[in-house]
Design a protein around this motif. Structure first.
Motif, PDB file in Angstrom:
ATOM      1  N   THR A  95     -10.719  -6.442   5.565  1.00  9.11           N
ATOM      2  CA  THR A  95     -10.801  -5.436   4.660  1.00  9.11           C
ATOM      3  C   THR A  95     -10.255  -5.787   3.279  1.00  9.11           C
ATOM      4  OG1 THR A  95      -9.873  -4.162   6.167  1.00  9.11           O
ATOM      5  CG2 THR A  95      -9.482  -3.123   4.172  1.00  9.11           C
ATOM      6  N   SER A  98      -7.775  -3.089  -1.095  1.00 10.29           N
ATOM      7  CA  SER A  98      -7.816  -1.494  -1.098  1.00 10.29           C
ATOM      8  C   SER A  98      -6.777  -0.715  -1.198  1.00 10.29           C
ATOM      9  CB  SER A  98      -8.806  -1.105   0.022  1.00 10.29           C
ATOM     10  OG  SER A  98      -8.077  -1.239   1.283  1.00 10.29           O
ATOM     11  N   HIS A  99      -6.677   0.421  -1.841  1.00 11.42           N
ATOM     12  CA  HIS A  99      -5.564   1.250  -2.182  1.00 11.42           C
ATOM     13  C   HIS A  99      -5.043   1.450  -0.721  1.00 11.42           C
ATOM     14  CE1 HIS A  99      -3.230   4.853  -3.040  1.00 11.42           C
ATOM     15  NE2 HIS A  99      -3.182   4.071  -4.301  1.00 11.42           N
ATOM     16  N   TRP A 104      -1.304  -1.643  -2.742  1.00 10.86           N
ATOM     17  CA  TRP A 104      -2.710  -2.346  -2.430  1.00 10.86           C
ATOM     18  C   TRP A 104      -2.414  -3.233  -1.285  1.00 10.86           C
ATOM     19  CZ3 TRP A 104      -6.395  -0.684  -5.433  1.00 10.86           C
ATOM     20  CH2 TRP A 104      -6.244  -0.038  -6.646  1.00 10.86           C
ATOM     21  N   ALA A 106      -4.846  -5.537   2.143  1.00 11.25           N
ATOM     22  CA  ALA A 106      -6.075  -6.300   2.502  1.00 11.25           C
ATOM     23  C   ALA A 106      -5.948  -7.024   3.937  1.00 11.25           C
ATOM     24  CB  ALA A 106      -6.470  -7.335   1.518  1.00 11.25           C
TER      25      ALA A 106
END
Length: 130
Positions: A95, A98-99, A104, A106
């Motif tokens: 991933t 991303s929010h 944030w 990942a």
């Protein structure tokens, strides 16, 4: 890259957030905080262990292999730089950045496909490169 990172969170995906709250509060004796809507119409929960590791719970499909997820804290920010550095070393990005609630995240995969996550607060810059 992770040698100096502390384990900050263990994330669980659960099928019933109410049942999970009852179990971890009433059976295990943890103080559970309901954090409100995770943005998907379901509340999410948080508890802290004695050594301050967060346990967080999100309601979504739970199956072996996708839960729990170990989350390393990127306290100083720069998550974009960390993910780019891991990709340069051959890590599989599961991933991209991303929010996530309050910041944030990942995920990467280890050679056996186990997810390893990282998270940073939205208060920190996503990149430290100037």
């Amino acid at each position: 890259m992770f040698r100096n990172r502390k384990l900050g969170t263990i994330c669980y995906f659960v099928t019933d957030i109410g049942r999970t709250e009852t179990f971890y509060r009433d059976v295990l004796g943890l103080e559970i905080e309901n954090m409100g809507d995770a943005g998907d119409g379901h509340d999410w929960l948080m508890a802290k262990t004695a050594n301050n590791i967060e346990l967080i719970f999100f309601q979504q499909e739970s199956r072996p292999g996708n839960s729990p997820i170990i989350v390393f804290e990127i306290a100083e920010g720069g998550i974009d730089d960390v993910v780019a550095g891991l990709a340069e070393k051959g890590a599989t990005i599961v991933t991209p950045v991303s929010h996530a609630p309050g910041g944030w995240s990942a995920e990467i995969a280890d050679p056996d496909g186990h997810q390893i996550s990282m998270y940073q607060s939205e208060e920190q810059p996503r990149s430290l490169r100037t």
